[in-house]
Design an enzyme around this catalytic site. Structure first.
Site, PDB file in Angstrom:
ATOM      1  N   THR A 100       6.749  -6.903   3.971  1.00  0.00           N
ATOM      2  CA  THR A 100       5.827  -7.932   4.459  1.00  0.00           C
ATOM      3  C   THR A 100       6.586  -9.147   4.979  1.00  0.00           C
ATOM      4  O   THR A 100       7.746  -9.379   4.595  1.00  0.00           O
ATOM      5  CB  THR A 100       4.901  -8.400   3.311  1.00  0.00           C
ATOM      6  OG1 THR A 100       3.883  -9.247   3.831  1.00  0.00           O
ATOM      7  CG2 THR A 100       5.658  -9.163   2.250  1.00  0.00           C
ATOM      8  N   THR A 127       0.375  -6.941   3.981  1.00  0.00           N
ATOM      9  CA  THR A 127       1.542  -6.122   3.673  1.00  0.00           C
ATOM     10  C   THR A 127       1.280  -4.646   3.935  1.00  0.00           C
ATOM     11  O   THR A 127       0.180  -4.172   3.692  1.00  0.00           O
ATOM     12  CB  THR A 127       1.811  -6.286   2.159  1.00  0.00           C
ATOM     13  OG1 THR A 127       2.074  -7.648   1.921  1.00  0.00           O
ATOM     14  CG2 THR A 127       2.935  -5.415   1.676  1.00  0.00           C
ATOM     15  N   ARG A 162       9.318 -19.533  -0.299  1.00  0.00           N
ATOM     16  CA  ARG A 162       8.310 -18.820  -1.112  1.00  0.00           C
ATOM     17  C   ARG A 162       8.545 -17.304  -1.042  1.00  0.00           C
ATOM     18  O   ARG A 162       8.790 -16.730   0.009  1.00  0.00           O
ATOM     19  CB  ARG A 162       6.905 -19.143  -0.585  1.00  0.00           C
ATOM     20  CG  ARG A 162       5.765 -18.470  -1.361  1.00  0.00           C
ATOM     21  CD  ARG A 162       5.311 -17.169  -0.704  1.00  0.00           C
ATOM     22  NE  ARG A 162       4.077 -16.662  -1.288  1.00  0.00           N
ATOM     23  CZ  ARG A 162       3.554 -15.480  -0.978  1.00  0.00           C
ATOM     24  NH1 ARG A 162       4.154 -14.679  -0.125  1.00  0.00           N
ATOM     25  NH2 ARG A 162       2.440 -15.078  -1.536  1.00  0.00           N
ATOM     26  N   SER A 190       2.058  -9.507  10.292  1.00  0.00           N
ATOM     27  CA  SER A 190       2.181  -9.668   8.846  1.00  0.00           C
ATOM     28  C   SER A 190       3.365  -8.905   8.262  1.00  0.00           C
ATOM     29  O   SER A 190       3.611  -8.981   7.055  1.00  0.00           O
ATOM     30  CB  SER A 190       0.900  -9.195   8.160  1.00  0.00           C
ATOM     31  OG  SER A 190       0.636  -7.875   8.561  1.00  0.00           O
ATOM     32  N   THR A 202      -1.400  -5.467  -2.268  1.00  0.00           N
ATOM     33  CA  THR A 202      -1.409  -6.354  -1.119  1.00  0.00           C
ATOM     34  C   THR A 202      -2.381  -7.483  -1.426  1.00  0.00           C
ATOM     35  O   THR A 202      -3.187  -7.371  -2.337  1.00  0.00           O
ATOM     36  CB  THR A 202      -1.797  -5.580   0.164  1.00  0.00           C
ATOM     37  OG1 THR A 202      -1.892  -6.495   1.268  1.00  0.00           O
ATOM     38  CG2 THR A 202      -3.130  -4.886   0.023  1.00  0.00           C
ATOM     39  N   GLY A 203      -2.293  -8.540  -0.644  1.00  0.00           N
ATOM     40  CA  GLY A 203      -3.174  -9.672  -0.895  1.00  0.00           C
ATOM     41  C   GLY A 203      -2.390 -10.852  -1.412  1.00  0.00           C
ATOM     42  O   GLY A 203      -1.169 -10.936  -1.202  1.00  0.00           O
TER      43      GLY A 203
END
Ligand code: ASP
Length: 341
Positions: A217, A199, A227, A97, A250-251
């Protein structure tokens, strides 16, 4: 600050915290609540014994904190510490990631996002960067060597090469295999927690009392080509005000951008929220605004000028690594609002 202003702030903080959806519904953290309590309830006279402090998202934060401590523990700056710290995750090919080994986008290309911010309100960022193992160091160069904050795509790569960074292949065999498997039905569905995104965000307070933050990330796995998530966006993925504190997220980046997550956390701390309350409030706001909050994960961590820390998430499973002068390196489970059914 005059007495009535102080009272107003105290009252409004108590009131706001009292009605927070998160606070009302949250499930107590199962993990190391001792660490949370110690660092969220400290009074300011204890702070000098706590510094330095470093926190970072997810389990890869343990190694990253250790690395950052080589700087912080020797009186170094929080800026050097956060850069060195997150580089461990960027360089790890088994970490799918961040950096080398990151899951690619749907065209099979690994594109990286990163940003860094220091105590002097300076920041640098790169997004949609290919072929460079350490985007965080390129972001630092953007901050220190250019009049800009953010470089993206080819321009970021060109700048990196001019600065001496070498082009490398970031797509490992394991990540290519996973991508080919994904292509079989090509369904884009970011999974809650660590399966295809996580991340590393790191926040540090050094011995001199200065804050810095870093965030890096490979973004959401199998994202559309081009993106960019929240992680390189100053104010969304990372924000810092050396008078107040800093926060990193994060997420699902889209949800963090829509809520200006990290900057809101810092503004809440400015109003008197503890880092813990600020993270919970940011998560509560995301939940209240997103159409389907149960389907997405966001985690936020924060550190204030006093060395207090906090974290919060929509779902269980989000944790962060904490290391300070007084606390051994350990994982802390962040309080969450929803249980995954
Ligand atoms: N926030 C990152 C992004 O949306 C990914 C993650 O932290 O899970 O790109």
């Amino acid at each position: 600050m005059n007495q009535s202003r102080k009272q107003f702030l105290r009252k409004s903080v108590a009131g706001l915290a009292g009605i927070s959806a998160f606070t009302a519904a949250k499930v107590a953290a199962k993990g190391d609540s001792l660490a949370i309590n110690e660092l969220t309830q400290m009074s300011s006279h204890q702070v000098s014994s706590v510094k330095p402090v470093v926190i970072s998202t997810w389990i890869h934060g343990i190694l990253a904190n250790e690395e950052a401590w080589k700087v912080l523990g020797n009186g170094g700056t929080s800026l050097d510490a956060v850069e060195l710290g997150v580089k461990t995750a960027e360089a790890d090919p088994t970490n799918q990631s961040v950096g080398v080994g990151g899951f690619p986008d749907r065209e099979g290309r690994v594109t990286l996002d990163a940003c860094i911010m220091n105590h002097d309100q300076q920041c640098g960022s790169v997004a949609f960067l290919e072929h460079i193992v350490h985007p965080i160091s390129v972001a630092r160069k953007v901050m220190e060597e250019t009049p800009h904050v953010m470089l993206v795509g080819k321009g970021a790569l060109q700048f990196a090469e001019e600065q001496g960074f070498k082009r490398e292949n970031l797509l490992t065999e394991a990540s290519e295999k996973a991508w080919r498997k994904w292509l079989e039905d090509s369904r884009y569905a970011p999974v809650i927690n660590v399966e295809n995104h996580d991340t590393i965000g790191m926040l540090a307070l050094d011995e001199s009392g200065n804050l810095s933050g870093a965030c890096t990330t490979s973004g959401a796995a199998y994202k559309m080509h081009g993106r960019v998530g929240d992680s390189p966006i100053i104010g969304a993925g990372l924000y810092l005000d050396n008078d107040v504190g800093c926060a990193v997220a994060t997420g699902l980046g889209e949800a963090v951008i829509r809520s200006a997550g990290a900057s809101v956390a810092v503004e809440l701390m400015r109003q008197g929220y503890t880092p813990q309350q600020a993270c919970e409030e940011v998560v509560a706001r995301i939940i209240s605004k997103e159409k389907d909050p149960k389907s997405l994960q966001v985690g936020v961590i924060a550190l204030n000028k006093q060395g207090q820390v906090g974290g919060g998430a929509i779902h269980p499973g989000f944790n962060y690594a904490l290391l300070s002068k007084e606390h051994e390196n350990r994982m802390v489970d962040a309080p969450h609002l929803f249980e995954i059914k």
